[in-house]
Design an enzyme around this catalytic site. Structure first.
Site, PDB file in Angstrom:
ATOM      1  N   GLU A  96       0.837  -1.218   0.000  1.00 34.45           N
ATOM      2  CA  GLU A  96       0.000   0.000   0.000  1.00 34.45           C
ATOM      3  C   GLU A  96       0.865   1.259   0.000  1.00 34.45           C
ATOM      4  OE1 GLU A  96      -3.145  -0.740  -0.783  1.00 34.45           O
ATOM      5  OE2 GLU A  96      -2.742   1.353  -1.211  1.00 34.45           O
TER       6      GLU A  96
HETATM    7  C1  LIG Z   1       2.370  -9.667   0.657  1.00 35.18           C
HETATM    8  C2  LIG Z   1       2.198  -8.572  -0.352  1.00 35.18           C
HETATM    9  C3  LIG Z   1       0.924  -8.216  -0.765  1.00 35.18           C
HETATM   10  C4  LIG Z   1       0.743  -7.239  -1.745  1.00 35.18           C
HETATM   11  N1  LIG Z   1      -0.528  -6.946  -2.199  1.00 35.18           N
HETATM   12  C5  LIG Z   1      -0.660  -6.147  -3.293  1.00 35.18           C
HETATM   13  C6  LIG Z   1      -1.944  -5.992  -3.922  1.00 35.18           C
HETATM   14  O1  LIG Z   1      -2.954  -6.533  -3.463  1.00 35.18           O
HETATM   15  N2  LIG Z   1      -2.020  -5.239  -5.060  1.00 35.18           N
HETATM   16  C7  LIG Z   1      -0.920  -4.626  -5.593  1.00 35.18           C
HETATM   17  O2  LIG Z   1      -1.055  -3.974  -6.630  1.00 35.18           O
HETATM   18  N3  LIG Z   1       0.305  -4.732  -5.003  1.00 35.18           N
HETATM   19  C8  LIG Z   1       0.459  -5.488  -3.883  1.00 35.18           C
HETATM   20  N4  LIG Z   1       1.692  -5.630  -3.296  1.00 35.18           N
HETATM   21  C9  LIG Z   1       2.834  -4.943  -3.876  1.00 35.18           C
HETATM   22  C10 LIG Z   1       3.314  -3.789  -3.015  1.00 35.18           C
HETATM   23  O3  LIG Z   1       2.385  -2.732  -3.034  1.00 35.18           O
HETATM   24  C11 LIG Z   1       4.706  -3.412  -3.511  1.00 35.18           C
HETATM   25  O4  LIG Z   1       5.577  -4.448  -3.094  1.00 35.18           O
HETATM   26  C12 LIG Z   1       5.171  -2.062  -2.975  1.00 35.18           C
HETATM   27  O5  LIG Z   1       4.408  -1.028  -3.526  1.00 35.18           O
HETATM   28  C13 LIG Z   1       6.658  -1.808  -3.263  1.00 35.18           C
HETATM   29  O6  LIG Z   1       6.959  -2.054  -4.596  1.00 35.18           O
HETATM   30  P1  LIG Z   1       8.204  -3.007  -4.950  1.00 35.18           P
HETATM   31  O7  LIG Z   1       8.019  -4.271  -4.207  1.00 35.18           O
HETATM   32  O8  LIG Z   1       8.344  -3.085  -6.408  1.00 35.18           O
HETATM   33  O9  LIG Z   1       9.458  -2.288  -4.311  1.00 35.18           O
HETATM   34  P2  LIG Z   1      10.303  -1.112  -5.007  1.00 35.18           P
HETATM   35  O10 LIG Z   1       9.383  -0.098  -5.571  1.00 35.18           O
HETATM   36  O11 LIG Z   1      11.327  -1.720  -5.889  1.00 35.18           O
HETATM   37  O12 LIG Z   1      10.996  -0.480  -3.718  1.00 35.18           O
HETATM   38  C14 LIG Z   1      12.220  -0.998  -3.143  1.00 35.18           C
HETATM   39  C15 LIG Z   1      12.712   0.031  -2.129  1.00 35.18           C
HETATM   40  O13 LIG Z   1      13.020   1.261  -2.808  1.00 35.18           O
HETATM   41  C16 LIG Z   1      12.294   2.337  -2.254  1.00 35.18           C
HETATM   42  N5  LIG Z   1      11.893   3.262  -3.321  1.00 35.18           N
HETATM   43  C17 LIG Z   1      11.322   2.959  -4.504  1.00 35.18           C
HETATM   44  N6  LIG Z   1      11.100   4.090  -5.210  1.00 35.18           N
HETATM   45  C18 LIG Z   1      11.535   5.117  -4.452  1.00 35.18           C
HETATM   46  C19 LIG Z   1      11.579   6.526  -4.616  1.00 35.18           C
HETATM   47  N7  LIG Z   1      11.094   7.129  -5.709  1.00 35.18           N
HETATM   48  N8  LIG Z   1      12.114   7.269  -3.629  1.00 35.18           N
HETATM   49  C20 LIG Z   1      12.589   6.700  -2.511  1.00 35.18           C
HETATM   50  N9  LIG Z   1      12.567   5.380  -2.286  1.00 35.18           N
HETATM   51  C21 LIG Z   1      12.043   4.590  -3.242  1.00 35.18           C
HETATM   52  C22 LIG Z   1      11.090   1.698  -1.561  1.00 35.18           C
HETATM   53  O14 LIG Z   1      10.567   2.510  -0.514  1.00 35.18           O
HETATM   54  C23 LIG Z   1      11.670   0.385  -1.061  1.00 35.18           C
HETATM   55  O15 LIG Z   1      12.307   0.585   0.164  1.00 35.18           O
HETATM   56  C24 LIG Z   1       1.879  -6.577  -2.282  1.00 35.18           C
HETATM   57  C25 LIG Z   1       3.157  -6.905  -1.829  1.00 35.18           C
HETATM   58  C26 LIG Z   1       3.325  -7.897  -0.900  1.00 35.18           C
HETATM   59  C27 LIG Z   1       4.729  -8.255  -0.470  1.00 35.18           C
END
Ligand SMILES: Cc1cc2nc3c(=O)[nH]c(=O)nc-3n(C[C@H](O)[C@H](O)[C@H](O)COP(=O)(O)OP(=O)(O)OC[C@H]3O[C@@H](n4cnc5c(N)ncnc54)[C@H](O)[C@@H]3O)c2cc1C
Length: 566
Positions: free
Chosen positions: A426
């Site tokens: 989220e």
């Molecule tokens: C159990 C689980 C349930 C989920 N359920 C859903 C769901 O129902 N629907 C859905 O759509 N998604 C869902 N997600 C996905 C979740 O919303 C994403 O994992 C989350 O938004 C982070 O994206 P990412 O994993 O690609 O991490 P990344 O975006 O790759 O982030 C990696 C790190 O980099 C940081 N970062 C990234 N961009 C920036 C920036 N611009 N500035 C500073 N820091 C940054 C982040 O804060 C994080 O610490 C779920 C994830 C999990 C693990």
């Protein structure tokens, strides 16, 4: 796992701390009298204690699994879900014209927190449906509302949100899912989504996916994304689930925790979808769902913290190591420190979460721009601080158990593993903090300053009876204001290095304010002693946090990528 829903604490907070009387005083929520709200919370509490909490361990030990393309949920989850739906708990805030109860968001926030404390993995299902209902109420056509809302509100159908793709996580605008216009006004949606919570399950007869995808003429980035309703089964002429849509669950993720919640890789293969809102304007509608879910995810963190705290306290009362006045380890100063810190932080996070919900209710009931801005300001704080407290409290819960906390049988570790993701999904807590110092300060800090005015005015009112506590809170608010002024003067890009400490300092000060209000209402009791503890031992953390914000990003960005790798 045993769990007792903290209904009396919610009642105290609503009556004395977060100003719920203003909500109950509006025409829209005039029925939400203390008696009525008390009855609702008591009923919800019973459901949590008696039906949901006993399922929590099942979810961990017997994860959801994929069998022949269909998700089979953990033992008892289908029955637990039915109890939630039959009791009308899926969507108590939804519009009465579609079968909802039209209750304030404040009440549903309390109910969501209690359900999360009882069984986080199962509660994630109605949490997502609630967000979808909110998005449809605000952005869907009348036809779509008439078809979907009654089924979602009754819990016959469930809702999901589909944003994430392998290359598009925090950067939603990088998504590559596509939508094509069909001749009959529907759309064909194609793409792969990952991490989709409750992307399928055997607890409802249909699953309604809200999917972000780009039309051929959609611009790159978030501005060119559209939102589609893509149901698992296409509704027939009577509005019942008909033929299967062209979508499937490819696999389930193996996760650190939250095993009872099926986290799906979804494939959409020219699936039939219906547009929600306007073409290319899908993020606006999705943001309605996300804002709803952000407050609820914050409440998930607090619920898990409450569960972990109750677990740890019960252990500390029983476990004997060395002599203490009470007999159990609860009498040792360091164990007392941990438990008091856990309880004080839960109180602070819960008050912030409810204050955010009050602001949403007041915004809806009065359409006042000030309340809308207050709700927007508090949402990232409620999400990030609520989930951080979930993690820190459940981690301390393990520590209180000693070696038994590291052993799975006690269940202490499950709270920690389950809640860990709430700071990630989220919108990660880092993204929440960037939202706070970026978008939420685009008013030049006006909404934040207005809130600080209220905190200082309350501290002034408390000075005569509680001079030390009131003075500390007033001083902390003033330091936050000074840092806020400095932050607003910075360019947007420069603010981000201090974003996370700023959000946490803001939460610390808000926590001080709400603890002070509690002490004013309960000057001789538990809340007074907890306020003394929080304000003397936890509130001072804000000083170090604000120093980090004021330091700017110079020393941070001076560490080169090569330095990191050295
Ligand atoms: C159990 C689980 C349930 C989920 N359920 C859903 C769901 O129902 N629907 C859905 O759509 N998604 C869902 N997600 C996905 C979740 O919303 C994403 O994992 C989350 O938004 C982070 O994206 P990412 O994993 O690609 O991490 P990344 O975006 O790759 O982030 C990696 C790190 O980099 C940081 N970062 C990234 N961009 C920036 C920036 N611009 N500035 C500073 N820091 C940054 C982040 O804060 C994080 O610490 C779920 C994830 C999990 C693990």
């Amino acid at each position: 796992m045993p769990y007792t829903a903290p209904v009396p604490e919610f009642t105290f907070l609503l009556d004395h701390v977060v100003g719920f009387d203003a909500v109950a005083g509006t025409e829209r929520y005039g029925d939400a009298s203390p008696d009525m709200v008390g009855a609702v919370l008591t009923e919800a509490g019973k459901l949590c204690d008696e039906v949901l909490a006993p399922l929590n361990r099942n979810g961990d030990l017997h994860p959801a699994r994929l069998e022949n393309g269909v998700v089979r949920t953990s033992p008892g989850f289908a029955e637990g879900y039915r109890a939630i739906a039959d009791g009308g708990w899926v969507a108590i805030t939804a519009a009465p014209e579609y079968g909802g109860m039209g209750l304030p968001v404040t009440v549903s926030t309390a109910v969501n927190e209690m359900m999360s404390g009882a069984c986080l993995a199962l509660q994630l299902n109605p949490l997502l449906t609630q967000g979808q209902i909110d998005a449809l109420e605000h952005h869907a056509s009348d036809e779509m509302k008439a078809l979907y809302l009654p089924k979602l509100i009754s819990g016959e159908w469930a809702g999901t949100m589909n944003l994430t793709e392998p290359q598009a996580g925090s950067d939603v605008g990088a998504l590559s899912s596509k939508a094509e216009r069909n001749d009959d006004g529907t759309y064909a949606v194609t793409g792969q989504k990952i991490f989709i919570s409750w992307g399928d399950g055997d607890v409802t007869e249909n699953v309604c996916h809200l999917v972000l995808a780009r039309l051929p003429d959609g611009k790159p980035g978030t501005k060119g994304i559209s939102l589609f309703m893509v149901p698992k089964y296409l509704p027939d002429a009577q509005g019942n689930p008909g033929v299967a849509n062209s979508l499937k669950v490819v696999s389930l993720e193996h996760k650190m925790g939250l095993h009872g919640s099926p986290t799906c890789v979804m494939s959409y293969e020219g699936a039939t979808g219906w547009l929600v809102g306007e073409e290319h304007d899908g993020m606006r509608a999705m943001f309605t769902m996300m804002n709803n879910a952000r407050l609820s995810v914050g409440a998930q963190g607090i619920g898990a913290a409450e569960g972990a705290y109750q677990h740890a306290l019960a252990y500390a009362l029983e476990r004997k190591q060395g002599p203490t006045p009470e007999g159990g380890i609860v009498g040792h100063a360091d164990v007392r420190r941990m438990l008091a810190g856990m309880k004080a932080d839960i109180f602070a996070a819960r008050a912030i979460s409810l204050a955010c919900a009050v602001a949403i209710d007041m915004s809806r009931a009065t359409e006042s721009a000030e309340w809308t801005a207050r709700a927007a300001l508090l949402t990232p704080i409620a999400k990030a601080f609520g989930t951080d407290v979930g993690i820190s409290v459940s981690e301390q819960g393990v520590q209180v158990h000693g070696g038994m906390g590291y052993v799975e049988e006690t269940g202490a570790a499950q709270f920690y593993r389950d809640v860990r993701v709430t700071a990630i999904y989220e919108g990660t807590n880092g993204i929440q903090a960037m939202d706070l110092v970026g978008r939420k300060l685009m008013d030049g800090g006006e909404a934040a300053n207005r809130l600080l005015d209220e905190i200082e005015a309350n501290a002034e009112a408390a000075r005569a009876s509680l001079p030390d506590l009131a003075g500390a809170v007033w001083d902390a608010a003033e330091s936050l204001r000074e840092t806020l002024d400095g932050l607003v003067a910075q360019k947007m890009g420069e603010r981000f290095g201090g974003a996370v400490p700023f959000l946490r300092a803001f939460a610390r000060v808000l926590g001080g304010h709400f603890h002070l209000r509690a002490a004013m209402a309960d000057p001789e009791g538990t809340h007074r002693r907890l306020a003394d503890f929080y304000i003397t031992r936890l509130l001072p953390e804000h000083t170090g946090l604000l120093a980090q914000v004021s330091a700017g990003d110079e020393t941070l960005m001076a560490i080169t990528t090569e330095d990191l790798a050295a």
